[in-house]
Design an enzyme around this catalytic site. Sequence first.
Site, mmCIF file in Angstrom:
data_model
loop_
_atom_site.group_PDB
_atom_site.id
_atom_site.type_symbol
_atom_site.label_atom_id
_atom_site.label_comp_id
_atom_site.label_asym_id
_atom_site.label_seq_id
_atom_site.Cartn_x
_atom_site.Cartn_y
_atom_site.Cartn_z
ATOM 1 N N LYS A 12 0.789 -1.381 -0.159
ATOM 2 C CA LYS A 12 0.095 0.099 -0.127
ATOM 3 C C LYS A 12 0.810 1.099 0.045
ATOM 4 O O LYS A 12 0.538 2.297 -0.762
ATOM 5 C CB LYS A 12 -0.897 -0.122 1.170
ATOM 6 C CG LYS A 12 -2.119 -1.236 1.169
ATOM 7 C CD LYS A 12 -2.930 -0.978 2.504
ATOM 8 C CE LYS A 12 -3.947 -2.088 2.447
ATOM 9 N NZ LYS A 12 -4.937 -2.099 3.570
ATOM 10 N N ASP A 68 -9.127 1.446 4.665
ATOM 11 C CA ASP A 68 -9.375 0.231 4.705
ATOM 12 C C ASP A 68 -10.127 -0.050 3.433
ATOM 13 O O ASP A 68 -10.815 0.481 2.906
ATOM 14 C CB ASP A 68 -10.237 0.074 6.126
ATOM 15 C CG ASP A 68 -10.438 -1.375 6.386
ATOM 16 O OD1 ASP A 68 -9.395 -2.056 6.391
ATOM 17 O OD2 ASP A 68 -11.348 -1.854 6.711
ATOM 18 N N THR A 69 -9.795 -1.286 2.994
ATOM 19 C CA THR A 69 -10.230 -1.890 1.746
ATOM 20 C C THR A 69 -10.871 -3.075 1.885
ATOM 21 O O THR A 69 -10.431 -4.160 2.464
ATOM 22 C CB THR A 69 -9.214 -1.843 0.857
ATOM 23 O OG1 THR A 69 -8.460 -0.753 0.578
ATOM 24 C CG2 THR A 69 -9.524 -2.438 -0.603
ATOM 25 N N GLY A 149 -2.501 -9.560 -2.080
ATOM 26 C CA GLY A 149 -4.023 -9.828 -1.737
ATOM 27 C C GLY A 149 -4.875 -10.486 -2.889
ATOM 28 O O GLY A 149 -4.016 -11.366 -3.496
ATOM 29 N N ASP A 151 -5.252 -9.566 -6.016
ATOM 30 C CA ASP A 151 -4.674 -9.060 -7.134
ATOM 31 C C ASP A 151 -4.601 -10.286 -8.297
ATOM 32 O O ASP A 151 -4.938 -9.901 -9.427
ATOM 33 C CB ASP A 151 -3.476 -8.486 -6.969
ATOM 34 C CG ASP A 151 -3.463 -6.854 -6.616
ATOM 35 O OD1 ASP A 151 -4.611 -6.263 -6.487
ATOM 36 O OD2 ASP A 151 -2.551 -6.304 -6.196
ATOM 37 N N HIS A 176 -9.031 1.384 -6.930
ATOM 38 C CA HIS A 176 -9.822 1.845 -5.826
ATOM 39 C C HIS A 176 -8.799 2.944 -4.848
ATOM 40 O O HIS A 176 -9.556 3.881 -4.622
ATOM 41 C CB HIS A 176 -10.451 0.822 -5.103
ATOM 42 C CG HIS A 176 -9.420 -0.391 -4.738
ATOM 43 N ND1 HIS A 176 -8.737 -1.000 -5.949
ATOM 44 C CD2 HIS A 176 -8.779 -0.782 -3.721
ATOM 45 C CE1 HIS A 176 -8.043 -1.871 -5.608
ATOM 46 N NE2 HIS A 176 -7.934 -1.772 -4.300
#
Length: 193
Positions: A12, A68-69, A149, A151, A176
């Site tokens: 990130k 947060d995602t 993640g 991806d 996003h």
Amino acid sequence: MKIIFATNNKNKVEEIKHLSHQKFEIFTLQEVGIDIDIPEPHDTLEANATEKSATIYKLTNQAVFSEDTGLEVEALGGAPGVKSARYAGEGRNMQDNIDKLLAELKDKPTRAARFRTVVSLIIGGKEFQFEGICEGHITNAQDGTNGFGYDPVFIPVGSDITFANMDITEKNKFSHRKKAVQQLINFLNDYQD
Ligand code: IMP
């Protein structure tokens, strides 16, 4: 202006440091010497993002943002959503999460999904939130090794390859997180302290 990005996730940080901005410099938790695992105990991305930024703001009294995602899959009623990191259960890894997702979607007629990011900024004692959404779909099998993640199983609308087959610059054309952070950057560029 100095601003702390409240995360321990190196992917990130790398994505966000790739975005161009003026007026402020982003420091990670590691760079300001904070070594804590911030809890994500809530039922919404919004509340978890606030928890993270508020925790670090209380410790530092400096401008801080967190994000947060969640991955929201239509055929699963929006799951795994806020539970994306723990989808296969506590103590399981990302591969387990992906395996579970592909198994759950095996016989589903639609594979539409979206990533949703909520950014929480605390500055001057006030909180501001920004949202970014990337629509797309879940593939039938994993493809690619970049990113992190989910991806390897997500293809954004407008592309025909997974995020895990893109470099950061390309992922940021769709991402996003990029959309939410771009709003944060615009806000900070206009911010008068
Ligand atoms: P969190 O925002 O770190 O809590 O992320 C929740 C879950 O979504 C974790 O399993 C992450 O690996 C995953 N995730 C977050 N952002 C992305 C992304 O940009 N691509 C793929 N997976 C992501």
